[in-house]
Motif scaffolding. Structure first.
Motif, PDB file in Angstrom:
ATOM      1  N   ALA A   1       0.859  -1.190   0.000  1.00 22.12           N
ATOM      2  CA  ALA A   1       0.000   0.000   0.000  1.00 22.12           C
ATOM      3  C   ALA A   1       0.893   1.237   0.000  1.00 22.12           C
ATOM      4  O   ALA A   1       2.093   1.157   0.306  1.00 22.12           O
ATOM      5  N   PRO A   2       0.337   2.399  -0.311  1.00 21.30           N
ATOM      6  CA  PRO A   2       1.139   3.632  -0.287  1.00 21.30           C
ATOM      7  C   PRO A   2       1.650   3.939   1.120  1.00 21.30           C
ATOM      8  O   PRO A   2       0.981   3.632   2.123  1.00 21.30           O
TER       9      PRO A   2
ATOM     10  N   ALA B   1      -4.945  -2.676  10.220  1.00 20.78           N
ATOM     11  CA  ALA B   1      -5.384  -4.051  10.460  1.00 20.78           C
ATOM     12  C   ALA B   1      -4.807  -5.025   9.435  1.00 20.78           C
ATOM     13  O   ALA B   1      -4.129  -5.999   9.794  1.00 20.78           O
ATOM     14  N   LYS B   2      -5.057  -4.765   8.149  1.00 22.35           N
ATOM     15  CA  LYS B   2      -4.575  -5.670   7.107  1.00 22.35           C
ATOM     16  C   LYS B   2      -3.090  -5.486   6.836  1.00 22.35           C
ATOM     17  O   LYS B   2      -2.390  -6.440   6.486  1.00 22.35           O
ATOM     18  N   GLY B   3      -2.614  -4.261   6.976  1.00 23.83           N
ATOM     19  CA  GLY B   3      -1.230  -3.968   6.637  1.00 23.83           C
ATOM     20  C   GLY B   3      -0.219  -4.351   7.702  1.00 23.83           C
ATOM     21  O   GLY B   3       0.890  -4.780   7.384  1.00 23.83           O
ATOM     22  N   TRP B   4      -0.588  -4.196   8.948  1.00 25.08           N
ATOM     23  CA  TRP B   4       0.337  -4.490  10.048  1.00 25.08           C
ATOM     24  C   TRP B   4      -0.111  -5.659  10.917  1.00 25.08           C
ATOM     25  O   TRP B   4       0.613  -6.628  11.095  1.00 25.08           O
ATOM     26  N   ASP B   5      -1.328  -5.565  11.476  1.00 25.85           N
ATOM     27  CA  ASP B   5      -1.754  -6.562  12.459  1.00 25.85           C
ATOM     28  C   ASP B   5      -1.829  -7.961  11.868  1.00 25.85           C
ATOM     29  O   ASP B   5      -1.322  -8.924  12.458  1.00 25.85           O
ATOM     30  N   ASN B   6      -2.456  -8.095  10.694  1.00 21.06           N
ATOM     31  CA  ASN B   6      -2.604  -9.415  10.092  1.00 21.06           C
ATOM     32  C   ASN B   6      -1.266  -9.970   9.618  1.00 21.06           C
ATOM     33  O   ASN B   6      -1.004 -11.175   9.723  1.00 21.06           O
ATOM     34  N   ILE B   7      -0.407  -9.105   9.103  1.00 29.32           N
ATOM     35  CA  ILE B   7       0.918  -9.550   8.647  1.00 29.32           C
ATOM     36  C   ILE B   7       1.718 -10.135   9.804  1.00 29.32           C
ATOM     37  O   ILE B   7       2.306 -11.216   9.696  1.00 29.32           O
ATOM     38  N   PHE B   8       1.736  -9.434  10.919  1.00 29.41           N
ATOM     39  CA  PHE B   8       2.505  -9.929  12.062  1.00 29.41           C
ATOM     40  C   PHE B   8       1.846 -11.146  12.701  1.00 29.41           C
ATOM     41  O   PHE B   8       2.536 -12.020  13.241  1.00 29.41           O
TER      42      PHE B   8
ATOM     43  N   GLU C   1      10.073  -0.859  -1.564  1.00 26.85           N
ATOM     44  CA  GLU C   1       9.363  -0.662  -2.823  1.00 26.85           C
ATOM     45  C   GLU C   1      10.190  -1.268  -3.945  1.00 26.85           C
ATOM     46  O   GLU C   1      11.377  -1.006  -4.054  1.00 26.85           O
ATOM     47  N   GLY C   2       9.560  -2.099  -4.759  1.00 23.94           N
ATOM     48  CA  GLY C   2      10.299  -2.748  -5.834  1.00 23.94           C
ATOM     49  C   GLY C   2       9.376  -3.420  -6.814  1.00 23.94           C
ATOM     50  O   GLY C   2       8.162  -3.188  -6.821  1.00 23.94           O
ATOM     51  N   SER C   3       9.934  -4.315  -7.613  1.00 24.28           N
ATOM     52  CA  SER C   3       9.185  -4.928  -8.706  1.00 24.28           C
ATOM     53  C   SER C   3       8.156  -5.943  -8.237  1.00 24.28           C
ATOM     54  O   SER C   3       7.304  -6.363  -9.021  1.00 24.28           O
ATOM     55  N   LEU C   4       8.219  -6.357  -6.969  1.00 29.32           N
ATOM     56  CA  LEU C   4       7.233  -7.297  -6.459  1.00 29.32           C
ATOM     57  C   LEU C   4       6.004  -6.597  -5.905  1.00 29.32           C
ATOM     58  O   LEU C   4       5.037  -7.242  -5.506  1.00 29.32           O
ATOM     59  N   SER C   5       6.018  -5.270  -5.851  1.00 29.62           N
ATOM     60  CA  SER C   5       4.848  -4.521  -5.385  1.00 29.62           C
ATOM     61  C   SER C   5       4.376  -3.589  -6.491  1.00 29.62           C
ATOM     62  O   SER C   5       5.154  -3.171  -7.351  1.00 29.62           O
ATOM     63  N   ASP C   6       3.106  -3.259  -6.451  1.00 18.83           N
ATOM     64  CA  ASP C   6       2.528  -2.393  -7.474  1.00 18.83           C
ATOM     65  C   ASP C   6       3.143  -0.994  -7.390  1.00 18.83           C
ATOM     66  O   ASP C   6       3.661  -0.589  -6.344  1.00 18.83           O
ATOM     67  N   ALA C   7       3.089  -0.254  -8.478  1.00  9.70           N
ATOM     68  CA  ALA C   7       3.673   1.084  -8.536  1.00  9.70           C
ATOM     69  C   ALA C   7       3.103   1.975  -7.430  1.00  9.70           C
ATOM     70  O   ALA C   7       1.885   2.046  -7.248  1.00  9.70           O
ATOM     71  N   GLY C   8       3.990   2.640  -6.703  1.00 10.64           N
ATOM     72  CA  GLY C   8       3.571   3.533  -5.637  1.00 10.64           C
ATOM     73  C   GLY C   8       3.305   2.853  -4.315  1.00 10.64           C
ATOM     74  O   GLY C   8       3.013   3.521  -3.310  1.00 10.64           O
ATOM     75  N   ASN C   9       3.397   1.530  -4.296  1.00  8.42           N
ATOM     76  CA  ASN C   9       3.151   0.775  -3.070  1.00  8.42           C
ATOM     77  C   ASN C   9       4.441   0.226  -2.490  1.00  8.42           C
ATOM     78  O   ASN C   9       5.430   0.040  -3.195  1.00  8.42           O
ATOM     79  N   GLY C  10       4.415  -0.048  -1.198  1.00  4.86           N
ATOM     80  CA  GLY C  10       5.549  -0.652  -0.519  1.00  4.86           C
ATOM     81  C   GLY C  10       5.081  -1.729   0.438  1.00  4.86           C
ATOM     82  O   GLY C  10       3.895  -1.816   0.762  1.00  4.86           O
ATOM     83  N   VAL C  11       6.022  -2.561   0.887  1.00  8.85           N
ATOM     84  CA  VAL C  11       5.694  -3.689   1.770  1.00  8.85           C
ATOM     85  C   VAL C  11       6.447  -3.538   3.099  1.00  8.85           C
ATOM     86  O   VAL C  11       7.129  -4.446   3.552  1.00  8.85           O
TER      87      VAL C  11
END
Length: 283
Positions: A107-108, A115-122, A166-176
């Motif tokens: 996500a940007p 919730a989806k970006g941090w809590d569920n990942i961890f 941010e790289g080729s495994l994520s959509d443009a403008g998004n990071g992991v």
């Protein structure tokens, strides 16, 4: 007493019982296949029964061991406990635990969800490893000795030692950002668990994969193209099933009885050339 250094002895896992989370596809399936083809009895666990069933049937066609499956969602402690309870109905001991389940979220930077970006990942990437291992420790230590310890493999990622989000495994403008951070946590948790469990004759190690085909990397492969990905790697290729299966086989075999607390990077050297540019692909 003579020492048997033959491959059949050093890498013998016949009759071992293994549990692989996320074993229906990708890296988990690669490991499950490697274990089963060398005579282990393997349970694979994930959320999607159809995928698990298909993977088990495929591997069983050509394996000396046997693969069975358990449907489970380990995004919560309750889900982990349910998986462990079902496993205990089927087996009274466990020799090999592979904590492979993992998810990511892109996500940007200025609109990254909690919730989806941090809590569920961890919850999936880190917390489940702790609760899976602690909840099965009595079964792991049941047959273990210092000459033949039980094994825990945690699947981490080179993302855990790289700062680029941010790289080729994520959509443009998004990071992991949360994914990379979670994998760094997996590395540290691996070291903690290794210290905690070494006296109980349970070895704990992590594999840090680079680029392998999986559901998680499917977007990148589709967007960039497999040939471009291969060309961008120092070795001229990405990871294959035999690379992952072979590394895992070493970590669960007599050959690695004295190996614990290690983070094994399996990326073909790509981390050393993280800024390499081939065409339009930057990794």
């Amino acid at each position: 007493m003579s020492t048997d250094l033959s491959i059949s002895s050093l890498y013998n896992i016949k009759g071992k019982i293994a549990l692989v989370t996320g074993g229906g596809s990708g890296i988990g399936k690669m490991i499950a296949e490697g274990l089963a083809k060398n005579g282990a009895k393997v349970y694979i666990a994930a959320r999607k029964e159809a995928q698990l069933k298909a993977a088990a049937e495929e591997i069983n066609k050509t394996s000396a061991g046997k693969v069975d499956y358990i449907v489970a969602n380990i995004a919560s402690k309750a889900g982990v406990d349910a998986l462990i309870a079902e496993f205990r109905k089927r087996e009274s001991k466990l020799h090999i635990l592979v904590n492979n389940s993992g998810i990511t979220w892109g996500a940007p930077f200025d609109n990254f969800p909690e919730a989806k970006g941090w809590d569920n990942i961890f919850a999936v990437n880190v917390k489940s490893i702790f609760y899976m291992t602690s909840g099965l420790v009595d079964l792991l230590e049941k047959d273990s000795t210092n000459a033949d310890p039980a094994r825990v493999i945690n699947i981490s990622s080179v993302a855990g030692i790289e700062a680029e989000s941010e790289g080729s495994l994520s959509d443009a403008g998004n990071g992991v950002w949360s994914y990379n951070t979670s994998k760094a946590a997996v590395n540290h948790l691996t070291s903690q668990l290794a210290i905690t469990l070494v006296r109980r004759h349970i070895n704990v190690n992590a594999i840090l994969p680079g680029l392998f085909p999986s559901k998680m990397t499917a977007f990148g492969f589709k967007t960039v193209g497999s040939d471009n990905f291969a060309a961008s790697q120092p070795t001229g290729r990405y990871g294959h099933t035999e690379d992952m299966a072979g590394t895992a086989l070493f970590l669960v075999s007599p050959a690695s009885a004295h190996v614990t607390g290690n983070h094994i990077i399996l990326d073909g050297g790509s981390r050393l050339l993280a800024q390499r540019v081939t065409g339009q692909v930057k990794l």
